[in-house]
Scaffold this motif. Structure first.
Motif, mmCIF file in Angstrom:
data_model
loop_
_atom_site.group_PDB
_atom_site.id
_atom_site.type_symbol
_atom_site.label_atom_id
_atom_site.label_comp_id
_atom_site.label_asym_id
_atom_site.label_seq_id
_atom_site.Cartn_x
_atom_site.Cartn_y
_atom_site.Cartn_z
ATOM 1 N N ASN A 13 -1.698 -10.091 0.952
ATOM 2 C CA ASN A 13 -1.092 -11.022 -0.026
ATOM 3 C C ASN A 13 -0.099 -10.385 -1.091
ATOM 4 O OD1 ASN A 13 -3.090 -12.932 0.531
ATOM 5 N ND2 ASN A 13 -4.799 -11.853 -0.674
ATOM 6 N N LEU A 14 0.073 -9.053 -1.271
ATOM 7 C CA LEU A 14 0.881 -8.570 -2.057
ATOM 8 C C LEU A 14 2.316 -8.648 -1.396
ATOM 9 C CD1 LEU A 14 -0.700 -5.534 -3.769
ATOM 10 C CD2 LEU A 14 0.104 -7.385 -5.143
ATOM 11 N N VAL A 15 2.262 -8.088 -0.104
ATOM 12 C CA VAL A 15 3.434 -8.424 0.612
ATOM 13 C C VAL A 15 3.881 -9.677 0.603
ATOM 14 C CG1 VAL A 15 4.340 -8.047 2.969
ATOM 15 C CG2 VAL A 15 3.056 -6.194 2.104
ATOM 16 N N LEU A 16 3.092 -10.704 0.909
ATOM 17 C CA LEU A 16 3.570 -12.201 0.795
ATOM 18 C C LEU A 16 4.132 -12.719 -0.305
ATOM 19 C CD1 LEU A 16 0.756 -13.692 3.054
ATOM 20 C CD2 LEU A 16 2.992 -13.433 3.883
ATOM 21 N N GLN A 17 3.663 -12.233 -1.270
ATOM 22 C CA GLN A 17 4.077 -12.369 -2.827
ATOM 23 C C GLN A 17 5.406 -12.198 -3.116
ATOM 24 O OE1 GLN A 17 0.739 -11.197 -5.514
ATOM 25 N NE2 GLN A 17 -0.676 -12.875 -4.970
ATOM 26 N N ASN A 22 7.451 -3.357 0.292
ATOM 27 C CA ASN A 22 7.414 -2.169 -0.552
ATOM 28 C C ASN A 22 6.314 -2.252 -1.785
ATOM 29 O OD1 ASN A 22 9.722 -1.052 0.560
ATOM 30 N ND2 ASN A 22 11.085 -2.052 -0.555
ATOM 31 N N VAL A 23 5.293 -2.222 -1.366
ATOM 32 C CA VAL A 23 4.086 -2.147 -2.109
ATOM 33 C C VAL A 23 3.484 -0.734 -2.243
ATOM 34 C CG1 VAL A 23 1.655 -3.415 -2.364
ATOM 35 C CG2 VAL A 23 3.691 -4.515 -1.391
ATOM 36 N N THR A 24 2.889 -0.375 -3.392
ATOM 37 C CA THR A 24 2.442 0.865 -3.736
ATOM 38 C C THR A 24 0.959 0.878 -3.414
ATOM 39 O OG1 THR A 24 2.206 0.556 -6.104
ATOM 40 C CG2 THR A 24 4.285 1.421 -5.509
ATOM 41 N N PHE A 43 -7.522 4.770 4.888
ATOM 42 C CA PHE A 43 -6.008 4.601 5.271
ATOM 43 C C PHE A 43 -5.230 5.888 4.549
ATOM 44 C CE2 PHE A 43 -7.450 0.302 4.607
ATOM 45 C CZ PHE A 43 -7.257 -0.177 5.916
ATOM 46 N N SER A 44 -4.265 6.469 5.384
ATOM 47 C CA SER A 44 -3.636 7.674 5.076
ATOM 48 C C SER A 44 -2.380 7.182 4.141
ATOM 49 C CB SER A 44 -3.114 8.539 6.176
ATOM 50 O OG SER A 44 -2.454 7.952 6.849
ATOM 51 N N ASP A 45 -1.955 6.004 4.496
ATOM 52 C CA ASP A 45 -1.003 5.343 3.703
ATOM 53 C C ASP A 45 -0.725 3.701 4.162
ATOM 54 O OD1 ASP A 45 0.252 4.797 6.383
ATOM 55 O OD2 ASP A 45 1.726 6.575 6.076
ATOM 56 N N SER A 46 -0.061 3.172 3.378
ATOM 57 C CA SER A 46 -0.091 1.562 3.563
ATOM 58 C C SER A 46 0.538 1.086 4.981
ATOM 59 C CB SER A 46 0.961 0.908 2.413
ATOM 60 O OG SER A 46 2.292 1.484 2.593
ATOM 61 N N HIS A 47 1.308 2.075 5.433
ATOM 62 C CA HIS A 47 1.571 1.632 6.878
ATOM 63 C C HIS A 47 0.427 1.423 7.879
ATOM 64 C CE1 HIS A 47 5.871 2.052 5.917
ATOM 65 N NE2 HIS A 47 5.452 3.367 5.277
ATOM 66 N N GLN A 48 -0.640 2.218 7.655
ATOM 67 C CA GLN A 48 -1.861 2.127 8.509
ATOM 68 C C GLN A 48 -2.829 0.590 8.310
ATOM 69 O OE1 GLN A 48 -4.493 5.542 7.787
ATOM 70 N NE2 GLN A 48 -3.551 6.479 9.720
ATOM 71 N N ILE A 49 -2.391 0.273 7.070
ATOM 72 C CA ILE A 49 -2.898 -1.073 6.708
ATOM 73 C C ILE A 49 -2.548 -2.158 7.806
ATOM 74 C CG2 ILE A 49 -3.365 -2.930 5.221
ATOM 75 C CD1 ILE A 49 -2.697 -0.997 2.902
ATOM 76 N N ILE A 50 -1.027 -2.076 7.987
ATOM 77 C CA ILE A 50 -0.647 -3.025 8.832
ATOM 78 C C ILE A 50 -1.175 -2.766 10.318
ATOM 79 C CG2 ILE A 50 1.677 -3.918 9.940
ATOM 80 C CD1 ILE A 50 2.974 -2.831 7.627
#
Length: 86
Positions: A13-17, A22-24, A43-50
């Motif tokens: 949602n943050l990425v889409l908004q 670049n979301v912390t 997760f170790s970082d936000s990239h793992q969420i993807i």
């Protein structure tokens, strides 16, 4: 909804908004209502969420396809038995 799902949904949602990836981690945690510790448990970082997001979608679609395949196999078998018994 569990914490991992909340984190994933909040990130998407943050990425889409923001129209930006670049979301912390802080932003994600605030949006999900979880602590940074909880975030790093999953997760170790936000990239793992993807990665998790797409793997989850692929797994769900694959499971759905397997269910459809099993259904069609069962119907086909029933029809063959019906014709054979006649």
């Amino acid at each position: 909804m569990n914490s991992k799902s909340k984190i994933t949904d909040s990130y998407i949602n943050l990425v889409l908004q923001n129209k930006s990836a670049n979301v912390t981690v802080k932003d994600i945690c605030e949006a999900a209502g979880v602590s940074r510790k909880t975030f790093y448990n999953y997760f170790s970082d936000s990239h793992q969420i993807i990665e998790h997001f797409f793997c989850d979608k692929i797994e769900k679609n694959h499971y759905g396809l397997l269910k459809i395949q099993a259904y069609h196999k069962r119907i086909f078998t029933q029809r063959i038995q019906f014709v054979y018994e006649r």
